[in-house]
Motif scaffolding. Structure first.
Motif, PDB file in Angstrom:
ATOM      1  N   GLN A   6       0.850  -1.180   0.000  1.00  0.00           N
ATOM      2  CA  GLN A   6       0.000   0.000   0.000  1.00  0.00           C
ATOM      3  C   GLN A   6       0.888   1.233   0.000  1.00  0.00           C
ATOM      4  OE1 GLN A   6      -3.030  -1.716   3.281  1.00  0.00           O
ATOM      5  NE2 GLN A   6      -3.593   0.284   2.467  1.00  0.00           N
ATOM      6  N   SER A   7       0.477   2.217  -0.764  1.00  0.00           N
ATOM      7  CA  SER A   7       1.228   3.470  -0.751  1.00  0.00           C
ATOM      8  C   SER A   7       0.276   4.641  -0.941  1.00  0.00           C
ATOM      9  CB  SER A   7       2.297   3.468  -1.863  1.00  0.00           C
ATOM     10  OG  SER A   7       1.680   3.319  -3.133  1.00  0.00           O
ATOM     11  N   PRO A   8       0.602   5.804  -0.370  1.00  0.00           N
ATOM     12  CA  PRO A   8       1.703   6.000   0.578  1.00  0.00           C
ATOM     13  C   PRO A   8       1.323   5.500   1.971  1.00  0.00           C
ATOM     14  CG  PRO A   8       0.495   8.031   0.332  1.00  0.00           C
ATOM     15  CD  PRO A   8      -0.156   7.045  -0.597  1.00  0.00           C
ATOM     16  N   LYS A   9       2.258   5.523   2.891  1.00  0.00           N
ATOM     17  CA  LYS A   9       1.959   5.094   4.253  1.00  0.00           C
ATOM     18  C   LYS A   9       1.181   6.182   5.001  1.00  0.00           C
ATOM     19  CE  LYS A   9       4.130   2.813   8.208  1.00  0.00           C
ATOM     20  NZ  LYS A   9       3.306   1.610   8.111  1.00  0.00           N
ATOM     21  N   TYR A  10       1.525   7.433   4.731  1.00  0.00           N
ATOM     22  CA  TYR A  10       0.827   8.571   5.332  1.00  0.00           C
ATOM     23  C   TYR A  10       0.390   9.516   4.218  1.00  0.00           C
ATOM     24  CZ  TYR A  10       3.054   6.874   9.577  1.00  0.00           C
ATOM     25  OH  TYR A  10       3.472   6.089  10.620  1.00  0.00           O
ATOM     26  N   LEU A  11      -0.803  10.037   4.349  1.00  0.00           N
ATOM     27  CA  LEU A  11      -1.344  10.907   3.309  1.00  0.00           C
ATOM     28  C   LEU A  11      -2.163  12.004   3.963  1.00  0.00           C
ATOM     29  CD1 LEU A  11      -1.560  11.204   0.239  1.00  0.00           C
ATOM     30  CD2 LEU A  11      -3.519   9.676   0.287  1.00  0.00           C
ATOM     31  N   PHE A  12      -1.921  13.229   3.502  1.00  0.00           N
ATOM     32  CA  PHE A  12      -2.668  14.371   3.999  1.00  0.00           C
ATOM     33  C   PHE A  12      -3.471  14.955   2.851  1.00  0.00           C
ATOM     34  CE2 PHE A  12      -0.858  14.666   8.181  1.00  0.00           C
ATOM     35  CZ  PHE A  12       0.345  13.989   8.048  1.00  0.00           C
ATOM     36  N   ARG A  13      -4.669  15.309   3.159  1.00  0.00           N
ATOM     37  CA  ARG A  13      -5.550  15.831   2.104  1.00  0.00           C
ATOM     38  C   ARG A  13      -6.289  17.041   2.630  1.00  0.00           C
ATOM     39  NH1 ARG A  13     -11.153  12.856   0.759  1.00  0.00           N
ATOM     40  NH2 ARG A  13     -12.132  14.683   1.667  1.00  0.00           N
ATOM     41  N   ASN A  18     -10.415  15.053  -3.679  1.00  0.00           N
ATOM     42  CA  ASN A  18     -10.392  13.604  -3.815  1.00  0.00           C
ATOM     43  C   ASN A  18      -8.950  13.119  -3.642  1.00  0.00           C
ATOM     44  OD1 ASN A  18     -13.048  13.877  -4.493  1.00  0.00           O
ATOM     45  ND2 ASN A  18     -12.830  13.177  -6.600  1.00  0.00           N
ATOM     46  N   VAL A  19      -8.794  11.896  -3.169  1.00  0.00           N
ATOM     47  CA  VAL A  19      -7.455  11.320  -3.043  1.00  0.00           C
ATOM     48  C   VAL A  19      -7.536   9.818  -3.324  1.00  0.00           C
ATOM     49  CG1 VAL A  19      -7.699  10.907  -0.555  1.00  0.00           C
ATOM     50  CG2 VAL A  19      -5.424  11.144  -1.551  1.00  0.00           C
ATOM     51  N   THR A  20      -6.500   9.303  -3.994  1.00  0.00           N
ATOM     52  CA  THR A  20      -6.489   7.878  -4.350  1.00  0.00           C
ATOM     53  C   THR A  20      -5.400   7.148  -3.594  1.00  0.00           C
ATOM     54  OG1 THR A  20      -7.392   8.316  -6.547  1.00  0.00           O
ATOM     55  CG2 THR A  20      -6.242   6.226  -6.234  1.00  0.00           C
ATOM     56  N   LEU A  21      -5.780   6.040  -2.973  1.00  0.00           N
ATOM     57  CA  LEU A  21      -4.855   5.190  -2.237  1.00  0.00           C
ATOM     58  C   LEU A  21      -4.529   3.979  -3.109  1.00  0.00           C
ATOM     59  CD1 LEU A  21      -6.327   6.945  -0.096  1.00  0.00           C
ATOM     60  CD2 LEU A  21      -6.138   5.007   1.461  1.00  0.00           C
ATOM     61  N   SER A  22      -3.247   3.661  -3.157  1.00  0.00           N
ATOM     62  CA  SER A  22      -2.792   2.578  -4.023  1.00  0.00           C
ATOM     63  C   SER A  22      -2.709   1.264  -3.260  1.00  0.00           C
ATOM     64  CB  SER A  22      -1.415   2.939  -4.591  1.00  0.00           C
ATOM     65  OG  SER A  22      -0.823   1.828  -5.217  1.00  0.00           O
ATOM     66  N   CYS A  23      -3.033   0.159  -3.939  1.00  0.00           N
ATOM     67  CA  CYS A  23      -2.865  -1.179  -3.386  1.00  0.00           C
ATOM     68  C   CYS A  23      -2.475  -2.125  -4.515  1.00  0.00           C
ATOM     69  CB  CYS A  23      -4.151  -1.671  -2.726  1.00  0.00           C
ATOM     70  SG  CYS A  23      -4.013  -3.345  -2.068  1.00  0.00           S
ATOM     71  N   GLU A  24      -1.339  -2.776  -4.345  1.00  0.00           N
ATOM     72  CA  GLU A  24      -0.834  -3.714  -5.332  1.00  0.00           C
ATOM     73  C   GLU A  24      -0.486  -5.035  -4.635  1.00  0.00           C
ATOM     74  OE1 GLU A  24      -0.069  -2.907  -8.707  1.00  0.00           O
ATOM     75  OE2 GLU A  24      -0.920  -0.896  -8.452  1.00  0.00           O
ATOM     76  N   GLN A  25      -0.813  -6.163  -5.288  1.00  0.00           N
ATOM     77  CA  GLN A  25      -0.444  -7.452  -4.714  1.00  0.00           C
ATOM     78  C   GLN A  25       0.191  -8.347  -5.792  1.00  0.00           C
ATOM     79  OE1 GLN A  25      -2.184 -10.603  -5.393  1.00  0.00           O
ATOM     80  NE2 GLN A  25      -4.043  -9.903  -6.397  1.00  0.00           N
ATOM     81  N   ASN A  26       1.176  -9.121  -5.371  1.00  0.00           N
ATOM     82  CA  ASN A  26       1.818 -10.051  -6.288  1.00  0.00           C
ATOM     83  C   ASN A  26       1.666 -11.487  -5.794  1.00  0.00           C
ATOM     84  OD1 ASN A  26       3.554 -10.073  -4.153  1.00  0.00           O
ATOM     85  ND2 ASN A  26       5.337  -9.302  -5.253  1.00  0.00           N
ATOM     86  N   LEU A  27       0.563 -11.732  -5.109  1.00  0.00           N
ATOM     87  CA  LEU A  27       0.275 -13.063  -4.575  1.00  0.00           C
ATOM     88  C   LEU A  27      -0.578 -13.890  -5.535  1.00  0.00           C
ATOM     89  CD1 LEU A  27      -0.602 -11.833  -0.968  1.00  0.00           C
ATOM     90  CD2 LEU A  27       1.488 -13.014  -1.662  1.00  0.00           C
ATOM     91  N   ASN A  28      -0.940 -13.282  -6.654  1.00  0.00           N
ATOM     92  CA  ASN A  28      -1.821 -13.926  -7.639  1.00  0.00           C
ATOM     93  C   ASN A  28      -3.211 -14.224  -7.056  1.00  0.00           C
ATOM     94  OD1 ASN A  28      -2.202 -14.740 -10.321  1.00  0.00           O
ATOM     95  ND2 ASN A  28      -1.882 -16.889  -9.799  1.00  0.00           N
ATOM     96  N   HIS A  29      -3.596 -13.434  -6.056  1.00  0.00           N
ATOM     97  CA  HIS A  29      -4.916 -13.603  -5.470  1.00  0.00           C
ATOM     98  C   HIS A  29      -5.989 -13.025  -6.390  1.00  0.00           C
ATOM     99  CE1 HIS A  29      -3.434 -13.917  -1.025  1.00  0.00           C
ATOM    100  NE2 HIS A  29      -3.304 -15.046  -1.697  1.00  0.00           N
TER     101      HIS A  29
END
Lengths: 113, 114
Positions: A6-13, A18-29
């Motif tokens: 997940q990125s970023p760890k801390y976010l100020f708005r 609007n703000v977008t939080l990222s989530c990426e996985q490489n577990l093939n889920h």
């Protein structure tokens, strides 16, 4: 190393943005999830996706939007319509239908200033 | 309406002693239960689970007990160590229901004192 990032760890708005939080996985889920945690509260489900190009509202979807264009990615947008956006946001993934466990990322702390 | 309840927001235990964290549930459809451990500013990590066909599951220092008639489960940690200090979430699901069916309790903050 397999995992959920997940990125970023801390976010100020600023309020109203609007703000977008990222989530990426490489577990093939197949399945991915967004939860929100508030102090003294359990984890509440915002949105989830069982498969690419499909997603469902969770218990507290109002003021949030998601997309699932790729299996590895499940970004969450916190819109200005979310009345109380300051919280700790957790992304998770699992093998999908039939899998009862979820694996979590490190979280993003969003603060509205 | 809270379907999974952890009635103790915090618990303080001396190092080396047994820690017992409790969880109650109301939904009789739940038949799979999990415990997650969470450090501050980090995501929860899976600790141990139990299916309703069992009444006990053990993994090293961690044991989960399930009392279906009482709709109660507990996590025992023995002996307790400083690294066990964290928030512990109880979660419940219907077996095979998918992780979107997970229902979490509010958590218990376990503090291990030296």
């Amino acid at each position: 190393d397999g995992g959920i990032t997940q990125s970023p760890k801390y976010l100020f708005r600023k309020e109203g943005q609007n703000v977008t939080l990222s989530c990426e996985q490489n577990l093939n889920h197949d399945a991915m999830y967004w939860y929100r945690q508030d102090p003294g509260q359990g984890l509440r489900l915002i949105y989830y996706s069982q498969i690419v190009n499909d997603f469902q509202k969770g218990d507290i979807a109002e003021g949030y939007s998601v997309s699932r264009e790729k299996k590895e990615s499940f970004p969450l947008t916190v819109t200005s319509a979310q009345k109380n956006p300051t919280a700790f946001y957790l992304c998770a993934s699992s093998w999908g239908q039939g899998s009862t466990e979820a694996f979590f990322g490190q979280g993003t702390r969003l603060t509205v200033v | 309406d809270q379907q999974v309840k952890q009635n103790s927001p915090s618990l303080s235990v001396q190092e080396g002693r047994i820690s017992i964290l409790n969880c109650d549930y109301t939904n009789s459809m739940f038949d799979y239960f999990l415990w997650y451990k969470k450090y501050p500013a980090e995501g929860p990590t899976f600790l141990i689970s139990i299916s309703s066909i069992k009444d006990k599951n053990e993994d090293g220092r961690f044991t989960v007990f399930l009392n279906k008639s009482a709709k109660h489960l507990s996590l025992h940690i023995v002996p307790s160590q400083p690294g066990d200090s964290a928030v512990y979430f109880c979660a419940a699901n219907v077996a095979g229901g998918g992780a979107d069916g997970l229902t979490f309790g509010k958590g218990t903050h376990l503090i291990i004192q030296p």
